[in-house]
Design a protein around this motif. Structure first.
Motif, mmCIF file in Angstrom:
data_model
loop_
_atom_site.group_PDB
_atom_site.id
_atom_site.type_symbol
_atom_site.label_atom_id
_atom_site.label_comp_id
_atom_site.label_asym_id
_atom_site.label_seq_id
_atom_site.Cartn_x
_atom_site.Cartn_y
_atom_site.Cartn_z
ATOM 1 N N VAL A 167 22.368 -49.305 -99.119
ATOM 2 C CA VAL A 167 23.448 -48.395 -99.479
ATOM 3 C C VAL A 167 23.278 -47.096 -98.700
ATOM 4 C CG1 VAL A 167 24.526 -47.089 -101.359
ATOM 5 C CG2 VAL A 167 23.640 -49.384 -101.783
ATOM 6 N N TYR A 168 24.356 -46.703 -98.027
ATOM 7 C CA TYR A 168 24.338 -45.477 -97.237
ATOM 8 C C TYR A 168 25.535 -44.620 -97.600
ATOM 9 C CZ TYR A 168 20.917 -48.001 -94.528
ATOM 10 O OH TYR A 168 19.806 -48.697 -94.162
ATOM 11 N N GLU A 169 25.397 -43.328 -97.383
ATOM 12 C CA GLU A 169 26.460 -42.373 -97.657
ATOM 13 C C GLU A 169 27.606 -42.591 -96.671
ATOM 14 O OE1 GLU A 169 28.825 -39.893 -99.163
ATOM 15 O OE2 GLU A 169 26.858 -39.927 -100.102
ATOM 16 N N ALA A 170 28.831 -42.646 -97.169
ATOM 17 C CA ALA A 170 29.996 -42.859 -96.320
ATOM 18 C C ALA A 170 30.605 -41.543 -95.832
ATOM 19 C CB ALA A 170 31.048 -43.662 -97.069
ATOM 20 N N ASN A 171 30.269 -40.441 -96.491
ATOM 21 C CA ASN A 171 30.812 -39.142 -96.110
ATOM 22 C C ASN A 171 30.181 -38.712 -94.786
ATOM 23 O OD1 ASN A 171 31.392 -36.389 -95.831
ATOM 24 N ND2 ASN A 171 31.403 -36.058 -98.025
ATOM 25 N N PRO A 172 30.981 -38.487 -93.737
ATOM 26 C CA PRO A 172 30.419 -38.116 -92.434
ATOM 27 C C PRO A 172 29.777 -36.728 -92.410
ATOM 28 C CG PRO A 172 32.809 -38.029 -92.364
ATOM 29 C CD PRO A 172 32.440 -38.611 -93.697
ATOM 30 N N LEU A 173 30.011 -35.918 -93.426
ATOM 31 C CA LEU A 173 29.411 -34.581 -93.474
ATOM 32 C C LEU A 173 28.015 -34.584 -94.086
ATOM 33 C CD1 LEU A 173 32.564 -32.600 -94.627
ATOM 34 C CD2 LEU A 173 31.671 -32.862 -92.302
ATOM 35 N N LEU A 174 27.563 -35.731 -94.556
ATOM 36 C CA LEU A 174 26.251 -35.862 -95.173
ATOM 37 C C LEU A 174 25.408 -36.856 -94.386
ATOM 38 C CD1 LEU A 174 27.367 -36.043 -98.898
ATOM 39 C CD2 LEU A 174 26.094 -34.185 -97.838
ATOM 40 N N PRO A 175 24.076 -36.741 -94.505
ATOM 41 C CA PRO A 175 23.232 -37.732 -93.833
ATOM 42 C C PRO A 175 23.408 -39.115 -94.469
ATOM 43 C CG PRO A 175 21.895 -36.241 -95.162
ATOM 44 C CD PRO A 175 23.302 -35.727 -95.200
ATOM 45 N N LYS A 176 23.006 -40.151 -93.747
ATOM 46 C CA LYS A 176 23.184 -41.527 -94.251
ATOM 47 C C LYS A 176 22.498 -41.746 -95.587
ATOM 48 C CE LYS A 176 24.337 -44.738 -91.030
ATOM 49 N NZ LYS A 176 24.129 -46.043 -90.568
ATOM 50 N N VAL A 177 21.343 -41.128 -95.775
ATOM 51 C CA VAL A 177 20.631 -41.203 -97.053
ATOM 52 C C VAL A 177 20.487 -39.773 -97.564
ATOM 53 C CG1 VAL A 177 18.557 -41.948 -98.260
ATOM 54 C CG2 VAL A 177 19.395 -43.265 -96.303
ATOM 55 N N ALA A 178 21.470 -39.342 -98.322
ATOM 56 C CA ALA A 178 21.491 -37.966 -98.825
ATOM 57 C C ALA A 178 20.662 -37.857 -100.099
ATOM 58 C CB ALA A 178 22.917 -37.531 -99.091
ATOM 59 N N HIS A 179 19.906 -36.784 -100.203
ATOM 60 C CA HIS A 179 19.137 -36.530 -101.413
ATOM 61 C C HIS A 179 20.016 -35.823 -102.431
ATOM 62 C CE1 HIS A 179 15.395 -37.903 -99.728
ATOM 63 N NE2 HIS A 179 15.690 -37.241 -98.622
ATOM 64 N N ARG A 180 19.655 -35.916 -103.674
ATOM 65 C CA ARG A 180 20.457 -35.353 -104.767
ATOM 66 C C ARG A 180 20.721 -33.862 -104.555
ATOM 67 N NH1 ARG A 180 17.781 -37.291 -109.238
ATOM 68 N NH2 ARG A 180 19.061 -39.122 -109.058
#
Length: 75
Positions: free
Chosen positions: A6-19
């Motif tokens: 599972v990876y972040e889909a938002n292009p403004l965030l890293p692929k593995v965003a921390h809380r």
């Protein structure tokens, strides 16, 4: 982001965003809206589109989590 597939889909965030990064992102991008409507009364008509979009995002996230539980490993 508990699962390795599972990876972040938002292009403004890293692929593995921390809380912490997710919270900061929400604060930075949503605070201007608070400033715009701070003194005005929001109506249901004002809120229907944001509510529908948020509902869709939550529904999609729950589907992603269900699929990840069946097919992926925990990080």
């Amino acid at each position: 982001m508990d699962f390795d597939c599972v990876y972040e889909a938002n292009p403004l965030l890293p692929k593995v965003a921390h809380r912490d990064r997710l919270i900061l992102h929400k604060i930075v991008f949503l605070s201007p809206f608070d400033a715009l409507y701070h003194n005005d009364q929001l109506t249901y008509a004002d809120m229907i589109l944001p509510l529908l979009l948020t509902s869709y995002v939550v529904h999609n996230n729950l589907n992603v989590i269900d699929r990840a539980k069946q097919n992926c490993s925990k990080r």
